[in-house]
Scaffold this motif. Structure first.
Motif: not given
Length: 78
Positions: A51-68
């Motif tokens: 999240a810090k590296k990309t500027g994308i929220s932790r929740n959005s990252l989690y949702t994407t990773i979990d979906k994939v």
């Protein structure tokens, strides 16, 4: 199983599995989903560091990773 694996712990069987995952990622997911998944699993990032590296929220990252991860398990019958 899909885990964060340091490169030194990856054996031949796991390389074969990683190649299978790469092929599934390439042909079944958007570039965004693929890249987030790779950054998380292949570069051993945590959600917070990613999240810090990309500027994308932790929740959005989690949702994407979990979906994939869920879709990969279905595609690869794990």
């Amino acid at each position: 199983h899909l885990y964060n694996l340091p490169n030194e712990l990856v054996d031949d069987y796991q390389w074969t599995s990683l190649e299978t995952i790469d092929k599934a990622l390439e042909s079944n997911f958007t570039w965004y989903d693929k890249k987030i998944f790779e950054l998380y699993y292949y570069e051993s990032n945590t959600l917070n560091s990613l999240a810090k590296k990309t500027g994308i929220s932790r929740n959005s990252l989690y949702t994407t990773i979990d979906k994939v991860r869920t879709e990969l398990k279905i595609l690869l019958n794990e």
